[in-house]
Scaffold this active site. Structure first.
Site, short mmCIF file in Angstrom:
data_model
loop_
_atom_site.label_atom_id
_atom_site.label_comp_id
_atom_site.label_asym_id
_atom_site.label_seq_id
_atom_site.Cartn_x
_atom_site.Cartn_y
_atom_site.Cartn_z
N GLU A 77 0.81 -1.21 0.00
CA GLU A 77 0.00 0.00 0.00
C GLU A 77 0.85 1.27 0.00
O GLU A 77 0.35 2.37 0.24
CB GLU A 77 -0.98 -0.04 1.18
CG GLU A 77 -2.00 -1.15 0.95
CD GLU A 77 -3.02 -1.32 2.05
OE1 GLU A 77 -2.69 -1.10 3.23
OE2 GLU A 77 -4.17 -1.66 1.71
N HIS A 96 -1.63 3.95 8.41
CA HIS A 96 -2.84 3.26 7.95
C HIS A 96 -3.07 2.03 8.82
O HIS A 96 -2.17 1.22 9.02
CB HIS A 96 -2.68 2.84 6.48
CG HIS A 96 -3.73 1.87 6.01
ND1 HIS A 96 -5.07 2.09 6.16
CD2 HIS A 96 -3.61 0.65 5.42
CE1 HIS A 96 -5.75 1.06 5.66
NE2 HIS A 96 -4.88 0.18 5.21
N HIS A 98 -6.41 -0.86 10.34
CA HIS A 98 -7.75 -1.39 10.13
C HIS A 98 -8.52 -1.31 11.46
O HIS A 98 -9.26 -2.23 11.80
CB HIS A 98 -7.70 -2.84 9.64
CG HIS A 98 -7.03 -3.00 8.31
ND1 HIS A 98 -6.82 -4.23 7.75
CD2 HIS A 98 -6.52 -2.10 7.44
CE1 HIS A 98 -6.20 -4.08 6.57
NE2 HIS A 98 -6.00 -2.80 6.39
N TYR A 123 -11.62 17.89 18.88
CA TYR A 123 -10.27 17.84 18.33
C TYR A 123 -10.17 17.21 16.94
O TYR A 123 -9.11 17.24 16.33
CB TYR A 123 -9.35 17.08 19.29
CG TYR A 123 -9.25 17.75 20.63
CD1 TYR A 123 -8.51 18.93 20.78
CD2 TYR A 123 -9.90 17.23 21.73
CE1 TYR A 123 -8.42 19.56 22.01
CE2 TYR A 123 -9.82 17.86 22.97
CZ TYR A 123 -9.08 19.03 23.10
OH TYR A 123 -9.00 19.65 24.31
N HIS A 163 -12.39 -1.07 4.75
CA HIS A 163 -10.94 -1.33 4.81
C HIS A 163 -10.31 -0.66 6.04
O HIS A 163 -9.76 -1.35 6.88
CB HIS A 163 -10.33 -0.81 3.49
CG HIS A 163 -8.88 -1.11 3.31
ND1 HIS A 163 -8.27 -1.04 2.08
CD2 HIS A 163 -7.90 -1.44 4.17
CE1 HIS A 163 -6.99 -1.33 2.19
NE2 HIS A 163 -6.73 -1.59 3.47
#
Length: 197
Positions: A77, A96, A98, A123, A163
């Site tokens: 990725e 990244h 999950h 925030y 995802h």
């Protein structure tokens, strides 16, 4: 010295996310940019066991191309991370995962594709900005990278449909604070929808 600090931060962040169940198996990836190089977790690495030699090193050329500089294979990725670095010189890190609540939120049908997350916590906008939705495509696929490239300028961070979240920052800790804030905001938003989640 700056590089060693970044590397230490990357490993601490990865371990923190893993031990608290916000990254599982080998599904998460992170990267940081130092001078003319991008360091990204290698394919198949586990955040719970991440070591200093688990990073692929990519030389970032002025035209935005990347050339591998060691034998570690970059996460599949990596193109998602590269899209962020091409977006702004101010972006120095990308994470990244999950994580559960953000991924659940990404599975719903949303009326629009940009700014989809209600800013319940004060925030979210301050630390992250707006959250966009990228339509589903198989992880690591050219289709996903193309869809992400079409959306990259529309929002500050993203949920990849079915995802998970991907967040950038001016440094690793800011990206970490951002993905944490996004996950907490998603948790509260989903609680309002279904208190049993």
């Amino acid at each position: 010295m700056e590089f060693e600090t970044m590397l230490d931060d990357a490993i601490w962040i990865a371990n923190s996310l893993f031990t608290r169940g916000k990254a599982t198996g080998s599904s998460a990836n992170l990267s940081f940019r130092c001078e003319d190089k991008i360091y990204i977790t290698g394919t198949g690495t586990c955040f719970g066991r991440l070591k200093k030699d688990d990073f692929a090193i990519m030389k970032y050329e002025s035209v935005g191309d990347c050339l591998p500089m060691n034998t570690v294979i970059a996460s599949k990725e990596f193109p998602l991370h590269l899209a962020f670095y091409r977006k702004s010189e101010d972006i120095k890190a990308v994470i990244h995962t999950h994580s559960f609540y953000s991924t659940v939120f990404s599975c719903f049908n949303h009326e629009k594709a940009n700014d989809i997350m209600p800013d319940i916590t004060p925030y979210l906008k301050m630390k992250v900005g707006t959250i966009g939705l990228v339509p589903y495509a198989r992880p690591g696929s050219k289709e996903l990278f193309a869809l992400f490239g079409q959306r990259i300028k529309d929002d500050d961070a993203f949920l990849l449909a079915n995802h998970g979240p991907i967040v950038a920052g001016s440094n690793l800790m800011n990206a970490f604070y951002g993905i944490e804030e996004l996950e907490e905001n998603a948790r509260i938003a989903l609680h309002f929808r279904n208190p049993n989640l």
